[in-house]
Write a protein that holds these residues in place. Structure first.
Motif, PDB file in Angstrom:
ATOM      1  N   UNK A 137       0.813  -1.217   0.000  1.00 37.60           N
ATOM      2  CA  UNK A 137       0.000   0.000   0.000  1.00 37.60           C
ATOM      3  C   UNK A 137       0.846   1.266   0.000  1.00 37.60           C
ATOM      4  N   UNK A 138       2.163   1.136   0.071  1.00 37.01           N
ATOM      5  CA  UNK A 138       3.024   2.308   0.208  1.00 37.01           C
ATOM      6  C   UNK A 138       4.411   1.999  -0.348  1.00 37.01           C
ATOM      7  N   UNK A 139       5.141   3.017  -0.733  1.00 31.89           N
ATOM      8  CA  UNK A 139       6.531   2.854  -1.137  1.00 31.89           C
ATOM      9  C   UNK A 139       6.709   2.175  -2.480  1.00 31.89           C
ATOM     10  N   UNK A 140       7.911   1.638  -2.685  1.00 27.41           N
ATOM     11  CA  UNK A 140       8.287   1.073  -3.980  1.00 27.41           C
ATOM     12  C   UNK A 140       7.506  -0.191  -4.332  1.00 27.41           C
ATOM     13  N   UNK A 141       7.023  -0.917  -3.325  1.00 26.00           N
ATOM     14  CA  UNK A 141       6.335  -2.182  -3.598  1.00 26.00           C
ATOM     15  C   UNK A 141       4.821  -2.015  -3.727  1.00 26.00           C
ATOM     16  N   UNK A 142       4.345  -0.799  -3.682  1.00 24.33           N
ATOM     17  CA  UNK A 142       2.895  -0.565  -3.745  1.00 24.33           C
ATOM     18  C   UNK A 142       2.317  -1.098  -5.049  1.00 24.33           C
ATOM     19  N   UNK A 143       1.141  -1.741  -4.940  1.00 22.22           N
ATOM     20  CA  UNK A 143       0.452  -2.276  -6.103  1.00 22.22           C
ATOM     21  C   UNK A 143      -0.924  -1.617  -6.193  1.00 22.22           C
ATOM     22  N   UNK A 144      -1.220  -1.066  -7.366  1.00 23.07           N
ATOM     23  CA  UNK A 144      -2.464  -0.318  -7.541  1.00 23.07           C
ATOM     24  C   UNK A 144      -3.694  -1.175  -7.278  1.00 23.07           C
ATOM     25  N   UNK A 145      -3.618  -2.465  -7.631  1.00 21.07           N
ATOM     26  CA  UNK A 145      -4.784  -3.318  -7.451  1.00 21.07           C
ATOM     27  C   UNK A 145      -5.079  -3.517  -5.963  1.00 21.07           C
ATOM     28  N   UNK A 146      -4.029  -3.598  -5.138  1.00 16.24           N
ATOM     29  CA  UNK A 146      -4.217  -3.747  -3.687  1.00 16.24           C
ATOM     30  C   UNK A 146      -4.721  -2.433  -3.101  1.00 16.24           C
ATOM     31  N   UNK A 147      -4.121  -1.328  -3.539  1.00 18.85           N
ATOM     32  CA  UNK A 147      -4.557  -0.009  -3.054  1.00 18.85           C
ATOM     33  C   UNK A 147      -6.031   0.209  -3.384  1.00 18.85           C
ATOM     34  N   UNK A 148      -6.413  -0.115  -4.605  1.00 24.87           N
ATOM     35  CA  UNK A 148      -7.797   0.076  -5.026  1.00 24.87           C
ATOM     36  C   UNK A 148      -8.748  -0.801  -4.218  1.00 24.87           C
ATOM     37  N   UNK A 149      -8.340  -2.051  -3.949  1.00 23.75           N
ATOM     38  CA  UNK A 149      -9.183  -2.964  -3.172  1.00 23.75           C
ATOM     39  C   UNK A 149      -9.405  -2.444  -1.761  1.00 23.75           C
ATOM     40  N   UNK A 150      -8.344  -1.925  -1.139  1.00 24.66           N
ATOM     41  CA  UNK A 150      -8.463  -1.408   0.232  1.00 24.66           C
ATOM     42  C   UNK A 150      -9.352  -0.170   0.266  1.00 24.66           C
ATOM     43  N   UNK A 151      -9.213   0.695  -0.726  1.00 22.39           N
ATOM     44  CA  UNK A 151     -10.065   1.888  -0.771  1.00 22.39           C
ATOM     45  C   UNK A 151     -11.536   1.498  -0.937  1.00 22.39           C
ATOM     46  N   UNK A 152     -11.802   0.506  -1.773  1.00 22.20           N
ATOM     47  CA  UNK A 152     -13.188   0.044  -1.936  1.00 22.20           C
ATOM     48  C   UNK A 152     -13.732  -0.562  -0.644  1.00 22.20           C
ATOM     49  N   UNK A 153     -12.873  -1.332   0.041  1.00 21.26           N
ATOM     50  CA  UNK A 153     -13.313  -1.948   1.298  1.00 21.26           C
ATOM     51  C   UNK A 153     -13.596  -0.897   2.362  1.00 21.26           C
ATOM     52  N   UNK A 154     -12.815   0.165   2.349  1.00 21.03           N
ATOM     53  CA  UNK A 154     -13.035   1.233   3.326  1.00 21.03           C
ATOM     54  C   UNK A 154     -14.432   1.822   3.175  1.00 21.03           C
ATOM     55  N   UNK A 155     -14.892   1.874   1.936  1.00 25.23           N
ATOM     56  CA  UNK A 155     -16.239   2.395   1.661  1.00 25.23           C
ATOM     57  C   UNK A 155     -17.309   1.337   1.941  1.00 25.23           C
ATOM     58  N   UNK A 156     -17.003   0.066   1.600  1.00 25.26           N
ATOM     59  CA  UNK A 156     -18.044  -0.971   1.629  1.00 25.26           C
ATOM     60  C   UNK A 156     -18.213  -1.650   2.992  1.00 25.26           C
ATOM     61  N   UNK A 157     -17.119  -1.806   3.752  1.00 26.32           N
ATOM     62  CA  UNK A 157     -17.222  -2.565   5.004  1.00 26.32           C
ATOM     63  C   UNK A 157     -18.247  -1.996   5.983  1.00 26.32           C
TER      64      UNK A 157
END
Length: 560
Positions: free
Chosen positions: A107-127
Motif C-alpha cells: 500500500x506504500x513505497x516502492x512495492x505498492x500495487x495499484x490493485x491492492x490499493x484500489x481494493x483497500x479503498x473500496x473496502x473502506x467504503x463498503x465494510x
C-alpha cells in the motif's frame, strides 16, 4: 491500553479499516488483546481471522483468560496473496473481524500495487455497509452485519490519499500499572522455578521505591521485551535487586541502537559554575521523576517541559545538557537536527518524526536538540531549501505542544537571533537561560576541575593569578589552556631531563599565545548580550556576588 480503546471506538463509529503501527515481536499478544477488548464488545469473538503471507487465513480462538490458538479455515484455503485474500473478506457473508499482518508494503513505497490499493479503498467504503439481501416469501430484506479490518505492521507510513481511508493508530507499550502486574507474575514464576531447581526461594531485594524505578526504567518496552530483559537479569545476577534497574536501562538502550539513535554519555568532568541553572534543575528533579502531586499544595504538577540554553560556542551548553541527564538519572538522546537534513523533499521531516517517536518510546529521557539555531535559521525567511526548515520547525512545534510522554527537552543554540520567534516564545520551554563567559569564581572552579584531570593543583597564589589573567575566557578555552600548559610542561621537563611538574610559567607561556574569542570579536559578544538581555542568567553575575571568594576542593577559601 489507549490504542485498544481508540480502535474499539472507531469501529463503533462505523470506521471500516484501522491500521496499528506495532512491533512485529508482539503480534500474538496484540491479536489476543484485540480479540478480548475489541472483538468481544462488538460481538465478533467467534469470527476473528488473522491473515499473513505464510499461512493465509487462520481463525483466532481466545483461550482461557489469556492466550490464543489458531484453526485452519477450509473456506479461505489458498488465499496467500493479498488480492484474493481481500476479495474473500469482501465476499464473506457474515460478520467478522479480519486482521491482516504485513500487508502494508503493498500500500506504500516502492512495492505498492495499484490493485491492492484500489481494493483497500473500496473496502473502506463498503465494510461499514456490509450486509446481505435475503429473499423470503417473495420479499427481499437487507440484513446488515458487522465486518471490520485491522492492518498490523511496523513503521507504516501511508500516502496522503489514504487519509480517512485507513485510520492509523500507534501501539503503546505497557504503562506502569501493567508493568507492576507483569513483574508480580514473573517474580512468582521465577520463584517457583528456583524452588523446584535449587530448593530455595529467589533472592528479591527491591524496596518499594526501587520497584517504582524498575518500572520507570521499563517504560517503552513491550511486554515480551520486558519479560525477556527481566529473565536475562535473573540469569545474570541470580537475584532481583538494584542491579536489575541498571540492566533494564542498558537493555533498552541496546535495543534502540539499531535505529542509529545517538545516546550521549555523562560528562567526563563536573560542571563548573552555573549556580542559578543548577538550582533550577535541583528544584525539578523530583517533579520529573514522579510527576507527583505537590505535597500540601493540593494540585497536580506536570513534569517539566524543558529548557533552552543560549550562549556563544565554548560556554558550556553541551556540558550542561549532558549533566542534566546525569542529574535526572535519565538517558540522553541527542538529535543534531542539522545532520538530519536530506536532499529529498520531505525526508528530513520524516527522519525527525521518527527520532521524536523514538524519544517518546524510550521515555522518560532527556532529549538534547543540539544547535537548533543552525537548523532553523531558514524557517522564518524566504524559502530557499524547498521548505525543509519550515517543515522541521512545524514538526518540532507540533510535537512540543502535543507530546504526553515524559521527555525533558534541552535545546542549545549559539545565537538567539538565529531562532524563529515562535520556537523560543513563552510556553515552549519552562525557561530560557543565557550563558556567558564565566565569573572569576567560576573560572577558579573550572581551572581546578581541569587541573584535577591531570592530578595537578596550583598554589593559591598561582590560581588567583590565572583567574585574573583569564577574564573573558569561556570554559572550553580554559580547558584548552590547561591542556596546552601540561603539554608545554612535559616538553620542558623532557628537554631538561627533569621530573614532570607543571609550573606557573607554563601557563604564562600559553597565555601569551592564546587569545580568547571574546577579545577577538568583542562586538559579536556585545551584540549577543544585547539579544539575550531579557533572559535568565545561568550564573549569578559577577557584580552581584557579595564575596569574591571561591571554595576549592579543600576547606580553604581564596580571595580574588
Amino acid at each position: 491500553m489507549v490504542w485498544l480503546d481508540r480502535m474499539r471506538n472507531k469501529f463503533r463509529a462505523n470506521v471500516g479499516i484501522v491500521s496499528l503501527d506495532s512491533p512485529s515481536s508482539e503480534v500474538e499478544d496484540i491479536v489476543d488483546a484485540i480479540a478480548r477488548n475489541v472483538a468481544l464488545p462488538l460481538e465478533l469473538q467467534n469470527s476473528i481471522f488473522l491473515w499473513d503471507f505464510a499461512k493465509g487465513f487462520r481463525k483466532v480462538i481466545p483461550v482461557g483468560n489469556s492466550g490464543i490458538e489458531f484453526e485452519e479455515v477450509e473456506e479461505f484455503e489458498g488465499c496467500l496473496d493479498p488480492v484474493p485474500a481481500l476479495d474473500k473478506m469482501d465476499k464473506y457473508p457474515h460478520s467478522g473481524l479480519f486482521i491482516f499482518r504485513d500487508i502494508h508494503p503493498f500500500l506504500m513505497g516502492d512495492r505498492a500495487e495499484l490493485v491492492v490499493i484500489s481494493a483497500v479503498k473500496n473496502l473502506s467504503r463498503d465494510l461499514p455497509n456490509s450486509g446481505v439481501m435475503i429473499e423470503e416469501g417473495g420479499e427481499r430484506t437487507w440484513t446488515p452485519f458487522t465486518k471490520r479490518m485491522v492492518i498490523l505492521g511496523q513503521d507504516m507510513s501511508f500516502p496522503n490519499d489514504f487519509f480517512n481511508v485507513v485510520h492509523h493508530l500507534h501501539y503503546s507499550p505497557p504503562e506502569q500499572r501493567e508493568l507492576e502486574e507483569i513483574t508480580n507474575l514473573m517474580l512468582d514464576e521465577f520463584n517457583r522455578k528456583t524452588v523446584e531447581a535449587y530448593g530455595r526461594e529467589l533472592e528479591i531485594n527491591l524496596s518499594q521505591s526501587e520497584r517504582q524505578r524498575l518500572h520507570r526504567a521499563a517504560l517503552s518496552l513491550t511486554k515480551n521485551e520486558y519479560q525477556t530483559a527481566l529473565q536475562e537479569a535473573v540469569i545474570t545476577y541470580g537475584a532481583i535487586d538494584s542491579r536489575t534497574i541498571d540492566f533494564i536501562n542498558a537493555w533498552k538502550i541496546e535495543k534502540l541502537l539499531v535505529y542509529n539513535v545517538e545516546f550521549s554519555a555523562p560528562p567526563e568532568v563536573p560542571v563548573g559554575g552555573f549556580d542559578l541553572l543548577d538550582a533550577w534543575i535541583e528544584e525539578r528533579v523530583g517533579l520529573f521523576h514522579t510527576q507527583l502531586e505537590a505535597k500540601g499544595a493540593g494540585v497536580n504538577l506536570p513534569p517539566p517541559k524543558g529548557i533552552l540554553l543560549v550562549g556563544p560556542p565554548g560556554t558550556g551548553k553541551s556540558l550542561c545538557a549532558k549533566s542534566i541527564g546525569q542529574r535526572l538519572g535519565l538517558p540522553i538522546v541527542r538529535i543534531d537536527i542539522g545532520g538530519l537534513f536530506d536532499s529529498l523533499v520531505g525526508e528530513t521531516g520524516k527522519k525527525l518524526r521518527q527520532m521524536l517517536r523514538i524519544a517518546e518510546t524510550i521515555s522518560p529521557c532527556v532529549l538534547w536538540l543540539d544547535e537548533v539555531d543552525k537548523a532553523l535559521a531558514g524557517a522564518s525567511g524566504p524559502v530557499t531549501d524547498g521548505g525543509t526548515a519550515k517543515d522541521v520547525l512545524g514538526t518540532l512545534l507540533t510535537w512540543m505542544a502535543d507530546r504526553k510522554a515524559p521527555v525533558f527537552v534541552v535545546a542549545t543554540a549559539n545565537r538567539i537571533d538565529g531562532l524563529p520567534s515562535e520556537f523560543s516564545r513563552s510556553g515552549r520551554f519552562n525557561a530560557v537561560f543565557k550563558l556567558d563567559v564565566p565569573t572569576s569564581k567560576e573560572r577558579a572552579q573550572i581551572l581546578d576541575i581541569h587541573l584535577g584531570k591531570y592530578e595537578l593543583r596550583l598554589p593559591d597564589t598561582g590560581l588567583v593569578e590565572l583567574v585574573r589573567s583569564t577574564k573573558d575566557w569561556v570554559g572550553a578555552e580554559l580547558a584548552d589552556m590547561v591542556e596546552e600548559a601540561v603539554v608545554t610542561a612535559q616538553s620542558r621537563c623532557i628537554k631538561a631531563s627533569l621530573p614532570f611538574a607543571v609550573e606557573l610559567q607554563d601557563f604564562k607561556k600559553v597565555l601569551e599565545r592564546m587569545v580568547p574569542q571574546a577579545q577577538q570579536s568583542p562586538e559579536a559578544f556585545q551584540e549577543y548580550r544585547e539579544h539575550v538581555k531579557n533572559f535568565r542568567p545561568a550564573s549569578t553575575p559577577e557584580e552581584e556576588v557579595e564575596k569574591k571568594t571561591v571554595a576549592r576542593t579543600t576547606t580553604r577559601n581564596i580571595k580574588l
